[in-house]
Write a protein that holds these residues in place. Structure first.
Motif, PDB file in Angstrom:
ATOM      1  N   ALA A 155       0.831  -1.208   0.000  1.00 15.78           N
ATOM      2  CA  ALA A 155       0.000   0.000   0.000  1.00 15.78           C
ATOM      3  C   ALA A 155       0.861   1.251   0.000  1.00 15.78           C
ATOM      4  O   ALA A 155       0.552   2.241  -0.686  1.00 15.78           O
ATOM      5  CB  ALA A 155      -0.925  -0.019   1.215  1.00 15.78           C
ATOM      6  N   ARG A 156       1.942   1.211   0.760  1.00 17.41           N
ATOM      7  CA  ARG A 156       2.846   2.367   0.751  1.00 17.41           C
ATOM      8  C   ARG A 156       3.492   2.532  -0.615  1.00 17.41           C
ATOM      9  O   ARG A 156       3.671   3.657  -1.101  1.00 17.41           O
ATOM     10  CB  ARG A 156       3.934   2.186   1.826  1.00 17.41           C
ATOM     11  CG  ARG A 156       3.448   2.254   3.259  1.00 17.41           C
ATOM     12  CD  ARG A 156       4.623   2.488   4.194  1.00 17.41           C
ATOM     13  NE  ARG A 156       4.227   2.291   5.579  1.00 17.41           N
ATOM     14  CZ  ARG A 156       4.424   1.177   6.276  1.00 17.41           C
ATOM     15  NH1 ARG A 156       5.018   0.133   5.682  1.00 17.41           N
ATOM     16  NH2 ARG A 156       4.042   1.078   7.526  1.00 17.41           N
ATOM     17  N   SER A 161      -0.648   7.505   1.735  1.00 15.34           N
ATOM     18  CA  SER A 161      -0.032   8.203   2.864  1.00 15.34           C
ATOM     19  C   SER A 161      -0.021   7.299   4.087  1.00 15.34           C
ATOM     20  O   SER A 161      -0.799   6.336   4.172  1.00 15.34           O
ATOM     21  CB  SER A 161      -0.799   9.479   3.182  1.00 15.34           C
ATOM     22  OG  SER A 161      -2.117   9.169   3.617  1.00 15.34           O
ATOM     23  N   GLU A 162       0.857   7.621   5.059  1.00 17.36           N
ATOM     24  CA  GLU A 162       0.943   6.823   6.275  1.00 17.36           C
ATOM     25  C   GLU A 162      -0.383   6.827   7.033  1.00 17.36           C
ATOM     26  O   GLU A 162      -0.799   5.813   7.581  1.00 17.36           O
ATOM     27  CB  GLU A 162       2.060   7.358   7.179  1.00 17.36           C
ATOM     28  CG  GLU A 162       3.458   7.008   6.723  1.00 17.36           C
ATOM     29  CD  GLU A 162       3.756   5.518   6.843  1.00 17.36           C
ATOM     30  OE1 GLU A 162       3.070   4.833   7.624  1.00 17.36           O
ATOM     31  OE2 GLU A 162       4.652   5.032   6.151  1.00 17.36           O
ATOM     32  N   ALA A 163      -1.045   7.988   7.037  1.00 17.12           N
ATOM     33  CA  ALA A 163      -2.318   8.086   7.753  1.00 17.12           C
ATOM     34  C   ALA A 163      -3.363   7.176   7.124  1.00 17.12           C
ATOM     35  O   ALA A 163      -4.092   6.463   7.826  1.00 17.12           O
ATOM     36  CB  ALA A 163      -2.805   9.532   7.753  1.00 17.12           C
ATOM     37  N   LYS A 168      -6.848   2.613   7.152  1.00 14.83           N
ATOM     38  CA  LYS A 168      -7.590   1.724   6.261  1.00 14.83           C
ATOM     39  C   LYS A 168      -7.113   0.279   6.329  1.00 14.83           C
ATOM     40  O   LYS A 168      -7.924  -0.652   6.221  1.00 14.83           O
ATOM     41  CB  LYS A 168      -7.474   2.234   4.817  1.00 14.83           C
ATOM     42  CG  LYS A 168      -8.317   1.448   3.831  1.00 14.83           C
ATOM     43  CD  LYS A 168      -8.266   2.049   2.441  1.00 14.83           C
ATOM     44  CE  LYS A 168      -9.132   1.263   1.464  1.00 14.83           C
ATOM     45  NZ  LYS A 168      -9.116   1.837   0.091  1.00 14.83           N
ATOM     46  N   HIS A 169      -5.815   0.076   6.515  1.00 13.57           N
ATOM     47  CA  HIS A 169      -5.273  -1.275   6.430  1.00 13.57           C
ATOM     48  C   HIS A 169      -4.793  -1.842   7.769  1.00 13.57           C
ATOM     49  O   HIS A 169      -4.894  -3.055   7.992  1.00 13.57           O
ATOM     50  CB  HIS A 169      -4.102  -1.302   5.428  1.00 13.57           C
ATOM     51  CG  HIS A 169      -4.511  -0.990   4.024  1.00 13.57           C
ATOM     52  ND1 HIS A 169      -5.192  -1.889   3.233  1.00 13.57           N
ATOM     53  CD2 HIS A 169      -4.340   0.126   3.269  1.00 13.57           C
ATOM     54  CE1 HIS A 169      -5.420  -1.352   2.043  1.00 13.57           C
ATOM     55  NE2 HIS A 169      -4.916  -0.127   2.040  1.00 13.57           N
ATOM     56  N   MET A 170      -4.263  -0.994   8.636  1.00 16.36           N
ATOM     57  CA  MET A 170      -3.675  -1.500   9.871  1.00 16.36           C
ATOM     58  C   MET A 170      -4.665  -1.507  11.042  1.00 16.36           C
ATOM     59  O   MET A 170      -4.781  -2.496  11.758  1.00 16.36           O
ATOM     60  CB  MET A 170      -2.430  -0.673  10.229  1.00 16.36           C
ATOM     61  CG  MET A 170      -1.315  -0.757   9.183  1.00 16.36           C
ATOM     62  SD  MET A 170       0.015   0.438   9.478  1.00 16.36           S
ATOM     63  CE  MET A 170       0.630  -0.114  11.058  1.00 16.36           C
TER      64      MET A 170
END
Length: 263
Positions: A155-156, A161-163, A168-170
């Motif tokens: 995803a990165r 973005s990290e946010a 959404k994923h973590m």
């Protein structure tokens, strides 16, 4: 467990269904033994112990629920930031959690309530501010373990973005780890509220189990029910919440669930 928690929930939301008498009414005989009109007897002022016990459950549930919500919001925010950003942010927030843990929760609550005054909202705020550290650590640990998974790295690489990656994923994979801790956090909040009320720092405008235990101290020998009723209610509630927390941990952890089946 379910019976105790169900009764606690009914008492907290609809106490009038279980106790029709006003918990503050002083018209009854003083220190009447349990039985007859007064299921659990009366206190030194002639107030119905059963009615005060039921309305005390509402106080415990309200304070415990608000405190748990505050702790969940703070612990979730700090755990999310620490597990997502890492580096100096992680270090700072974890050192803050350690600092809060070095001060006994009851001592810190006594200090803060002495400064801002006693009341149901103040007590809930103080308990919540002292109970977020464990939730933050658990969420942070889960976020760190997920951070290097292939789908997160992918995803990165796609430019997220990290946010957005975190939310959404973590986070959807990490937050269930907090569920098993919520009954444990509620248990601690109810116990701390009872301790503060026992010390005279609760909301005196509401019946509470800790306040009932405090009022019963001069009458231990002549009116045992004044201690037995709130003491038993508090013990059963804490025991039921402990069992619920253990059950949720087993559901969320396949190893613990397997151990439970083989034991």
């Amino acid at each position: 467990m379910l019976i105790v928690l169900g009764a606690l929930l009914i008492a907290g939301l609809l106490p009038g269904l279980l106790a029709q008498q006003d918990p503050w009414r002083t018209g009854g005989p003083a220190l009447a033994a349990p039985g007859g009109e007064y299921l659990l007897g009366t206190d030194q002022l002639g107030r119905d112990v059963w009615s005060r016990l039921v309305h005390g459950a509402r106080t415990s549930l309200l304070v415990g629920g608000l405190a748990t919500l505050i702790a969940l919001l703070l612990g979730g925010l700090f755990g999310l930031l620490a597990g997502t950003l890492g580096g100096w942010v992680d270090e700072l927030l974890m050192r803050l959690a350690e600092l809060v843990d070095t001060v006994p929760g009851l001592l810190l609550a006594l200090l803060v309530i002495t400064l801002i005054g006693a009341g149901i909202w103040q007590v809930a705020l103080v308990i919540g501010l002292t109970g977020w550290t464990g939730l933050a650590r658990v969420l942070r640990s889960r976020m760190v373990s997920i951070r290097e998974e292939e789908f997160v790295v992918g995803a990165r690489a796609l430019g997220m973005s990290e946010a957005r990656v975190a939310l959404k994923h973590m986070l959807p994979l990490a937050w269930p780890a907090l569920l098993a801790l919520l009954p444990f956090r509620l248990e601690g909040a109810i116990l701390l509220e009872a301790s503060l009320s026992f010390l005279g720092l609760g909301d005196v405008s509401r019946p509470s189990w800790g306040g009932m235990l405090q009022d019963a101290q001069p009458y231990l020998r002549q009116a045992w029910w004044l201690v037995a009723a709130p003491g038993a209610a508090l013990s059963l509630t804490l025991f039921a919440l402990s069992l619920l927390s253990d059950h949720l941990q087993r559901l969320g952890n396949p190893k613990l669930r397997l151990q439970g089946k083989t034991s």
